[in-house]
Design a protein around this motif. Structure first.
Motif, PDB file in Angstrom:
ATOM      1  N   PHE A 179       0.826  -1.199   0.000  1.00  0.00           N
ATOM      2  CA  PHE A 179       0.000   0.000   0.000  1.00  0.00           C
ATOM      3  C   PHE A 179       0.866   1.258   0.000  1.00  0.00           C
ATOM      4  O   PHE A 179       1.837   1.355   0.765  1.00  0.00           O
ATOM      5  CB  PHE A 179      -0.906   0.013   1.237  1.00  0.00           C
ATOM      6  CG  PHE A 179      -1.709  -1.245   1.387  1.00  0.00           C
ATOM      7  CD1 PHE A 179      -2.954  -1.365   0.795  1.00  0.00           C
ATOM      8  CD2 PHE A 179      -1.190  -2.335   2.090  1.00  0.00           C
ATOM      9  CE1 PHE A 179      -3.685  -2.535   0.902  1.00  0.00           C
ATOM     10  CE2 PHE A 179      -1.913  -3.512   2.203  1.00  0.00           C
ATOM     11  CZ  PHE A 179      -3.155  -3.610   1.609  1.00  0.00           C
ATOM     12  N   SER A 212      -4.994  14.365  -7.267  1.00  0.00           N
ATOM     13  CA  SER A 212      -4.752  12.997  -7.725  1.00  0.00           C
ATOM     14  C   SER A 212      -3.371  12.538  -7.293  1.00  0.00           C
ATOM     15  O   SER A 212      -2.440  13.338  -7.170  1.00  0.00           O
ATOM     16  CB  SER A 212      -4.851  12.915  -9.257  1.00  0.00           C
ATOM     17  OG  SER A 212      -6.168  13.163  -9.694  1.00  0.00           O
ATOM     18  N   VAL A 266      -5.277   7.951  -9.203  1.00  0.00           N
ATOM     19  CA  VAL A 266      -6.473   7.784  -8.376  1.00  0.00           C
ATOM     20  C   VAL A 266      -6.736   9.104  -7.665  1.00  0.00           C
ATOM     21  O   VAL A 266      -5.833   9.933  -7.488  1.00  0.00           O
ATOM     22  CB  VAL A 266      -6.324   6.641  -7.354  1.00  0.00           C
ATOM     23  CG1 VAL A 266      -6.083   5.315  -8.064  1.00  0.00           C
ATOM     24  CG2 VAL A 266      -5.210   6.930  -6.362  1.00  0.00           C
ATOM     25  N   ALA A 306      -7.326  11.270  -4.501  1.00  0.00           N
ATOM     26  CA  ALA A 306      -6.845  11.113  -3.131  1.00  0.00           C
ATOM     27  C   ALA A 306      -7.972  10.999  -2.120  1.00  0.00           C
ATOM     28  O   ALA A 306      -7.896  10.201  -1.175  1.00  0.00           O
ATOM     29  CB  ALA A 306      -5.927  12.282  -2.769  1.00  0.00           C
ATOM     30  N   ARG A 331     -10.711   9.606  -1.933  1.00  0.00           N
ATOM     31  CA  ARG A 331     -11.358   8.309  -1.727  1.00  0.00           C
ATOM     32  C   ARG A 331     -10.582   7.416  -0.761  1.00  0.00           C
ATOM     33  O   ARG A 331     -11.114   6.436  -0.255  1.00  0.00           O
ATOM     34  CB  ARG A 331     -11.515   7.578  -3.055  1.00  0.00           C
ATOM     35  CG  ARG A 331     -12.367   8.322  -4.074  1.00  0.00           C
ATOM     36  CD  ARG A 331     -12.629   7.473  -5.312  1.00  0.00           C
ATOM     37  NE  ARG A 331     -13.423   6.306  -4.969  1.00  0.00           N
ATOM     38  CZ  ARG A 331     -13.011   5.053  -5.071  1.00  0.00           C
ATOM     39  NH1 ARG A 331     -11.778   4.799  -5.498  1.00  0.00           N
ATOM     40  NH2 ARG A 331     -13.797   4.056  -4.756  1.00  0.00           N
ATOM     41  N   TYR A 332      -9.317   7.719  -0.510  1.00  0.00           N
ATOM     42  CA  TYR A 332      -8.446   6.831   0.244  1.00  0.00           C
ATOM     43  C   TYR A 332      -8.009   7.421   1.582  1.00  0.00           C
ATOM     44  O   TYR A 332      -7.149   6.853   2.252  1.00  0.00           O
ATOM     45  CB  TYR A 332      -7.208   6.500  -0.598  1.00  0.00           C
ATOM     46  CG  TYR A 332      -7.535   5.780  -1.884  1.00  0.00           C
ATOM     47  CD1 TYR A 332      -7.545   4.397  -1.958  1.00  0.00           C
ATOM     48  CD2 TYR A 332      -7.865   6.497  -3.040  1.00  0.00           C
ATOM     49  CE1 TYR A 332      -7.845   3.738  -3.140  1.00  0.00           C
ATOM     50  CE2 TYR A 332      -8.170   5.851  -4.228  1.00  0.00           C
ATOM     51  CZ  TYR A 332      -8.168   4.474  -4.274  1.00  0.00           C
ATOM     52  OH  TYR A 332      -8.476   3.822  -5.440  1.00  0.00           O
ATOM     53  N   LEU A 368      -3.510   8.766   3.982  1.00  0.00           N
ATOM     54  CA  LEU A 368      -4.238   8.007   2.973  1.00  0.00           C
ATOM     55  C   LEU A 368      -3.457   6.742   2.652  1.00  0.00           C
ATOM     56  O   LEU A 368      -2.217   6.723   2.730  1.00  0.00           O
ATOM     57  CB  LEU A 368      -4.530   8.836   1.731  1.00  0.00           C
ATOM     58  CG  LEU A 368      -3.406   9.409   0.872  1.00  0.00           C
ATOM     59  CD1 LEU A 368      -2.842   8.379  -0.104  1.00  0.00           C
ATOM     60  CD2 LEU A 368      -3.909  10.620   0.099  1.00  0.00           C
ATOM     61  N   TYR A 369      -4.200   5.700   2.326  1.00  0.00           N
ATOM     62  CA  TYR A 369      -3.637   4.405   1.968  1.00  0.00           C
ATOM     63  C   TYR A 369      -4.233   3.985   0.633  1.00  0.00           C
ATOM     64  O   TYR A 369      -5.448   3.890   0.487  1.00  0.00           O
ATOM     65  CB  TYR A 369      -3.974   3.345   3.022  1.00  0.00           C
ATOM     66  CG  TYR A 369      -3.266   3.497   4.335  1.00  0.00           C
ATOM     67  CD1 TYR A 369      -2.070   2.828   4.593  1.00  0.00           C
ATOM     68  CD2 TYR A 369      -3.800   4.304   5.339  1.00  0.00           C
ATOM     69  CE1 TYR A 369      -1.425   2.957   5.809  1.00  0.00           C
ATOM     70  CE2 TYR A 369      -3.166   4.442   6.566  1.00  0.00           C
ATOM     71  CZ  TYR A 369      -1.978   3.768   6.794  1.00  0.00           C
ATOM     72  OH  TYR A 369      -1.349   3.894   8.007  1.00  0.00           O
ATOM     73  N   ILE A 370      -3.369   3.707  -0.345  1.00  0.00           N
ATOM     74  CA  ILE A 370      -3.818   3.292  -1.672  1.00  0.00           C
ATOM     75  C   ILE A 370      -3.205   1.932  -1.993  1.00  0.00           C
ATOM     76  O   ILE A 370      -1.974   1.793  -1.991  1.00  0.00           O
ATOM     77  CB  ILE A 370      -3.390   4.296  -2.760  1.00  0.00           C
ATOM     78  CG1 ILE A 370      -3.867   5.715  -2.419  1.00  0.00           C
ATOM     79  CG2 ILE A 370      -3.918   3.865  -4.129  1.00  0.00           C
ATOM     80  CD1 ILE A 370      -3.259   6.787  -3.303  1.00  0.00           C
ATOM     81  N   HIS A 404      -4.216  -0.815  -7.328  1.00  0.00           N
ATOM     82  CA  HIS A 404      -5.130   0.133  -7.965  1.00  0.00           C
ATOM     83  C   HIS A 404      -4.452   0.949  -9.061  1.00  0.00           C
ATOM     84  O   HIS A 404      -5.120   1.726  -9.747  1.00  0.00           O
ATOM     85  CB  HIS A 404      -5.739   1.066  -6.918  1.00  0.00           C
ATOM     86  CG  HIS A 404      -6.804   0.414  -6.103  1.00  0.00           C
ATOM     87  ND1 HIS A 404      -7.727   1.127  -5.375  1.00  0.00           N
ATOM     88  CD2 HIS A 404      -7.106  -0.899  -5.898  1.00  0.00           C
ATOM     89  CE1 HIS A 404      -8.544   0.293  -4.759  1.00  0.00           C
ATOM     90  NE2 HIS A 404      -8.181  -0.941  -5.057  1.00  0.00           N
ATOM     91  N   LEU A 451     -10.736   0.184   2.872  1.00  0.00           N
ATOM     92  CA  LEU A 451     -10.307   0.629   1.547  1.00  0.00           C
ATOM     93  C   LEU A 451     -11.456   0.573   0.549  1.00  0.00           C
ATOM     94  O   LEU A 451     -12.216  -0.399   0.523  1.00  0.00           O
ATOM     95  CB  LEU A 451      -9.161  -0.247   1.044  1.00  0.00           C
ATOM     96  CG  LEU A 451      -7.852  -0.122   1.814  1.00  0.00           C
ATOM     97  CD1 LEU A 451      -6.887  -1.225   1.378  1.00  0.00           C
ATOM     98  CD2 LEU A 451      -7.217   1.246   1.590  1.00  0.00           C
ATOM     99  N   LYS A 484     -11.384  -0.050  -6.529  1.00  0.00           N
ATOM    100  CA  LYS A 484     -10.838   0.791  -7.593  1.00  0.00           C
ATOM    101  C   LYS A 484     -11.925   1.103  -8.612  1.00  0.00           C
ATOM    102  O   LYS A 484     -12.610   0.197  -9.095  1.00  0.00           O
ATOM    103  CB  LYS A 484      -9.667   0.106  -8.295  1.00  0.00           C
ATOM    104  CG  LYS A 484      -9.136   0.923  -9.483  1.00  0.00           C
ATOM    105  CD  LYS A 484      -7.910   0.306 -10.111  1.00  0.00           C
ATOM    106  CE  LYS A 484      -7.539   0.978 -11.426  1.00  0.00           C
ATOM    107  NZ  LYS A 484      -7.341   2.437 -11.306  1.00  0.00           N
TER     108      LYS A 484
END
Length: 495
Positions: free
Chosen positions: A118, A130, A154, A156, A158-159, A226-228, A232, A277, A280
């Motif tokens: 992540f 983004s 992605v 940001a 959202r995470y 944030l964690y992505i 994704h 989380l 995607k």
């Protein structure tokens, strides 16, 4: 009408005082091989520090010019930044602006050992931007075009992990999520998105604890996380070049404190608002070059009606097919006669593709509804005026980040988002005393390996040079074709 896309990454690197407010010029390439060292040794390469059980610390912003891996970090497109040891503060004014932190400046960096982990970012301020993971070109050579190559992005917000006081409750004022249909809601937990939007400027009111760079530390008040999932990002993980922050559509500052890759995400708890989380979202595929061997494609944007017959005649005489990216509003204007012109180009075998409805910088639009309207209106006018659909879209000014990519995928099946690796730079030189620099720009990018061009038919000088551009490409051994053909799209007509 157009911005140099690769200019997002063309910047000068200045050695500055430890505390500075600055922005970079655009004269040198961001990836110049500067051979930065830390304690007398080179930065990490693909064979070092690949124990994926430990965090891979990319950047804690201790140095104004390089990150914890020993490689360059910095801004592009005149993004002003302020650095002090331990953070970098960004002052965005445009979605094209960006901040990159590199994995390597010579070679392709492999993130394969971390593929199931992540990206963790500690920051302060707005989350309306983004995050992108950028891929190197096929040759892993920064002097070849395009560099960087494609990215995946992605959004940001959202995470973002929201502490209990943020994640509970919330106002009931309208937001753009009401436009999202049920099928789209099923792709992700929309409640998470709504909470992140409604609380996007609220700082962390309490300290939280996490495993951070292999030490348990406090996250001070005001900082956010944030964690992505790296999964994704749909790029080639064998040749990653940088993490970047871009797609800013507010002018609120962002302060970055840490960028790293970690093996796990904190489990849901009351303290983190039961964070989990999101899925995607589908995203459009970004392309900068042709994939078919020995192919070359011209993508021709925006034109003046008085030059349309001249363009048609040149393409007929040279016996080449191209792709036109067309603004919807022009098709609606009966005085332009564009509908008749593009119908004729379709009959001759050219490709006609989407270029928005009114040609705004779409990532700068404040709401998803506005972005949707630009897409929907141009899709409708193509059906009404030309009787066709298209899955090919060129973003105005080449500006693209996560929101546009996601909305295109929502409205268009499997969209191709087409930028370029060869720029005629007619937007820069056509109306100057040195219009021949358009030829120089084109020849330079072709010599560096670019094979997908952008140009316009807005100026007599550009149109006058078009036969020379075509002859140069033919002389270099390329076969000129439509963009869908050069991308080996199975739905494209045969050569």
């Amino acid at each position: 009408m157009h911005r140099l896309f690769m200019g997002s990454f063309a910047i000068a690197l200045y050695l500055l005082p430890t505390t500075a407010l600055y922005h970079n010029n655009e004269h040198d390439h961001w990836n110049e091989l500067r051979g930065l060292t830390i304690n007398g040794s080179k930065g990490l390469n693909t064979s070092q520090n690949q124990n994926s059980r430990l965090p891979l610390v990319i950047d804690t912003f201790q140095n104004p010019t390089h990150n914890d891996l020993g490689f360059w970090h910095g801004s592009g497109e005149n993004l002003s930044v302020q650095h002090e040891p331990g953070f970098i503060r960004l002052f965005p004014t445009d979605p094209d602006q960006n901040f990159h932190t590199q994995f390597d400046n010579h070679l392709c960096y492999s993130l394969v050992p971390w593929y199931n982990e992540f990206l963790h970012v500690v920051f302060e301020g707005t989350d309306q931007f983004s995050v992108s993971l950028n891929q190197h070109n096929d040759e892993c050579n920064p002097r070849r075009s395009p560099f960087p190559s494609v990215a995946d992005s992605v959004q940001a917000d959202r995470y973002v992990m929201h502490p209990r006081s943020e994640a509970s409750g919330g106002d009931e004022d309208g937001d753009d999520d009401e436009d999202w249909d049920e099928d789209w809601d099923n792709e992700v937990d929309m409640d998470t998105d709504r909470k992140s939007k409604k609380h996007r400027n609220i700082g962390n009111p309490r300290n939280s604890r996490l495993k951070y760079s292999n030490e348990t530390v406090e996250i001070p008040p005001g900082r956010r996380e944030l964690y992505i999932p790296l999964t994704h990002f749909e790029i080639d993980f064998n040749r990653v070049v940088s993490v970047s922050f871009n797609g800013f559509y507010t002018q609120e500052p962002i302060t970055l404190h840490c960028v790293e890759i970690v093996p796990s995400v904190p489990p849901p708890s009351p303290e983190n608002g039961h964070f989990h989380l999101p899925g995607k979202l589908p995203s459009g595929r970004l392309v900068l070059r042709c994939s078919r061997p020995n192919s070359f494609a011209f993508g021709i944007d925006d034109g003046q009606p008085q030059f349309s017959q001249q363009i048609m005649r040149i393409l007929d005489e040279e016996n080449v097919r191209v792709t036109f990216f067309v603004v919807g509003a022009g098709l609606r204007d009966p005085s332009s006669n564009f509908s008749t012109f593009y119908k004729e180009m379709l009959k001759k075998g050219h490709q006609v593709a989407l270029h928005s409805n009114t040609h705004p910088k779409m990532e700068a639009l404040q709401t998803i509804r506005e972005i949707d309207d630009e897409i929907i209106q141009t899709v409708q006018v193509f059906k009404e005026q030309l009787g066709i659909g298209s899955s090919y879209f060129r973003p105005p000014f080449g500006t693209v980040a996560a929101r546009l990519r996601q909305q295109l995928a929502r409205h268009i099946p499997n969209p191709y988002i087409v930028n370029w690796s060869v720029d005629v730079e007619d937007w820069l030189w056509a109306n100057t005393s040195t219009p021949e620099k358009q030829l120089e720009a084109f020849y330079r990018d072709v010599s560096k390996g670019g094979n997908l061009a952008v140009m316009h038919y807005l100026h007599p000088t550009t149109i006058g040079y078009l036969p020379q551009l075509i002859q140069h490409v033919k002389g270099a051994g390329y076969e000129i074709m439509r963009i869908d053909q050069c991308l080996e799209d199975v739905s494209a007509p045969p050569l």
